[in-house]
Design a protein around this motif. Structure first.
Motif, PDB file in Angstrom:
ATOM      1  N   MET A 121      14.711  35.864  19.274  1.00 44.47           N
ATOM      2  CA  MET A 121      15.241  34.981  18.238  1.00 44.47           C
ATOM      3  C   MET A 121      15.394  33.554  18.761  1.00 44.47           C
ATOM      4  O   MET A 121      15.053  32.592  18.075  1.00 44.47           O
ATOM      5  N   LYS A 122      15.910  33.415  19.991  1.00 42.46           N
ATOM      6  CA  LYS A 122      16.076  32.087  20.588  1.00 42.46           C
ATOM      7  C   LYS A 122      14.728  31.429  20.863  1.00 42.46           C
ATOM      8  O   LYS A 122      14.547  30.224  20.629  1.00 42.46           O
ATOM      9  N   ALA A 123      13.772  32.216  21.362  1.00 46.52           N
ATOM     10  CA  ALA A 123      12.439  31.686  21.653  1.00 46.52           C
ATOM     11  C   ALA A 123      11.764  31.193  20.373  1.00 46.52           C
ATOM     12  O   ALA A 123      11.208  30.082  20.335  1.00 46.52           O
ATOM     13  N   LYS A 124      11.811  31.998  19.336  1.00 48.29           N
ATOM     14  CA  LYS A 124      11.199  31.611  18.053  1.00 48.29           C
ATOM     15  C   LYS A 124      11.841  30.347  17.513  1.00 48.29           C
ATOM     16  O   LYS A 124      11.162  29.434  17.042  1.00 48.29           O
ATOM     17  N   GLU A 125      13.160  30.285  17.600  1.00 50.44           N
ATOM     18  CA  GLU A 125      13.909  29.110  17.151  1.00 50.44           C
ATOM     19  C   GLU A 125      13.494  27.854  17.923  1.00 50.44           C
ATOM     20  O   GLU A 125      13.450  26.749  17.374  1.00 50.44           O
ATOM     21  N   GLY A 126      13.167  28.026  19.215  1.00 51.12           N
ATOM     22  CA  GLY A 126      12.803  26.899  20.061  1.00 51.12           C
ATOM     23  C   GLY A 126      11.325  26.582  20.088  1.00 51.12           C
ATOM     24  O   GLY A 126      10.881  25.747  20.885  1.00 51.12           O
ATOM     25  N   GLY A 127      10.536  27.251  19.254  1.00 52.45           N
ATOM     26  CA  GLY A 127       9.111  26.957  19.182  1.00 52.45           C
ATOM     27  C   GLY A 127       8.272  27.621  20.248  1.00 52.45           C
ATOM     28  O   GLY A 127       7.100  27.255  20.442  1.00 52.45           O
TER      29      GLY A 127
END
Length: 404
Positions: A121-127
């Motif tokens: 989730m954090k990775a997706k949020e950060g591109g």
């Protein structure tokens, strides 16, 4: 003269002696908390000021008892830093730091280096590129995932180490079958698209929010393949002058920035998709790589990740500067398998490139290094056949759970 500081290290698994030795050599007081089951392991006791034992293994520790025990130590000895030496210790360390207000990674950031759903989730949020995934909280979200993301998929535990507990599924019926079998435990899993490709790992050292050094390698047989199908685990350095090496380093920097990694060692895994050639994030951890990858990295670059991690933690607590040793640019590779013999005789492997023999019961493994990657690859190709024929087992003894 530098004053002595106190470091409390936590490990549910027998690892990290190099860290303990290096930290003590720097003049610090070093405590270790480990499992009672590991009482007889050859810990670097000469480098420990004291060692404490907890009942249970892995996630079985009672956190309240752990907190009370550490709080009792603090009454007479100030603890300056708490270090988690293994994946299963990250939650323990962040919990203690938060409650006892000791500097270091807290519980929110700790989730990004332990919880595979939080990571994605954090990775997706950060591109950061990640394979398509879904939590298992809401039935409609799961069905939407199954309807829009091509199979096969993998069900993954959110907090297991290595490839433990991963289930591969090929259609919607099987997916729901496994989810229903999980029952209330489904909230501890996620589902993700399975992307065939080359699995890569990046082992790094971080200082004040920057990646000081990272070394990129490629699994020739992945932890998932070995843990689920048996065989011989292999990895080797990626050629330094390749685009792939630079792409992995860039992806690693992106992940570290996105997740807020500040200081210490990390081990991060990626996949280079066969379909589009892009680098996708798989998972990361705030510790030195397991399965003796640290020794393989040292063979390639001359940097002991455990020792330098200790030096980083020492510099942070003492408020001094940290200087990275100059890395070499050689190549190394590892072959490692569960063995049908408790202490396999590897004397037949006598090439001068061998720099490390894995010292674990029911394991047969070697690390080789050379200035030429072709030589490393040739030795790995030779050794994998010999180990598979003479030592490997697909039905490991009961006490051997996984390549850790």
């Amino acid at each position: 003269m530098v004053s002595s500081k106190t470091f409390l290290c936590i490990s549910n698994y027998f690892k990290g002696n190099d860290f303990l030795i290096a930290m003590k050599a720097l003049g610090n007081r070093v405590y270790l908390v480990t499992s009672e089951k590991l009482k007889d392991k050859p810990w670097a006791r000469e480098s420990l000021d004291d060692i404490f034992y907890m009942p249970g293994q892995d996630t079985d520790w009672n956190m309240q008892d752990l907190l009370y025990g550490v709080a009792a130590i603090i009454r007479h000895t100030k603890i300056d830093a708490i270090i988690a030496l293994d994946d299963f210790d990250v939650e323990k360390a962040t919990y203690l730091r938060e409650h006892l207000r000791i500097p270091g990674m807290g519980q929110t950031t700790g989730r990004y280096f332990r919880d595979k759903l939080a990571m994605r989730m954090k990775a997706k949020e950060g591109g950061v590129l990640v394979p398509a995934f879904s939590s298992l909280f809401h039935d409609a979200d799961i069905q939407h995932f199954a309807d829009t993301v091509p199979a096969p998929w993998v069900l993954k535990p959110r907090s297991e180490a290595s490839a433990n507990g991963i289930i591969k599924v090929h259609n919607t019926e099987d997916l729901w079958h496994h989810i229903h079998q999980l029952g209330d435990q489904r909230i501890y899993y996620l589902v993700e698209q399975f992307k065939p490709g080359n699995v890569l790992h990046c082992d790094g050292l971080n200082w004040h929010g920057k990646v000081l050094y990272a070394n990129a390698s490629q699994y020739l047989s992945t932890p998932m393949e070995v843990s689920q199908g048996g065989g011989v685990f292999r990895s080797r350095t990626i050629p330094y002058d390749s685009d792939l090496y630079q792409d992995v380093l860039k992806a690693n920097e992106q992940v570290m920035q996105c997740f807020g990694m500040q200081n210490g060692a990390t081990h991060t895994e990626f996949i280079q998709s066969h379909e589009d050639g892009k680098i996708y994030f798989l998972e990361t951890s705030s510790r030195v790589g397991g399965a003796h990858l640290a020794e393989m990295v040292e063979g390639a670059c001359g940097i002991n990740m455990w020792k330098e991690w200790a030096a980083i933690e020492h510099a942070l607590v003492h408020g001094t500067k940290y200087k990275l040793p100059k890395p070499k640019k050689e190549f190394a590779g590892i072959v490692l398998t569960l063995s049908k013999y408790e202490w396999p005789d590897l004397s037949g492997f006598n090439d001068p490139e061998i720099c490390f023999i894995v010292p674990l019961a029911y394991h047969a493994g070697l690390i080789v290094k050379s200035k030429k990657i072709e030589r490393v690859q040739a030795l790995l190709d030779d050794y994998v056949v010999r180990l598979a024929n003479d030592f490997a087992t697909v039905a490991p003894p009961e006490q051997v759970k996984k390549l850790h």
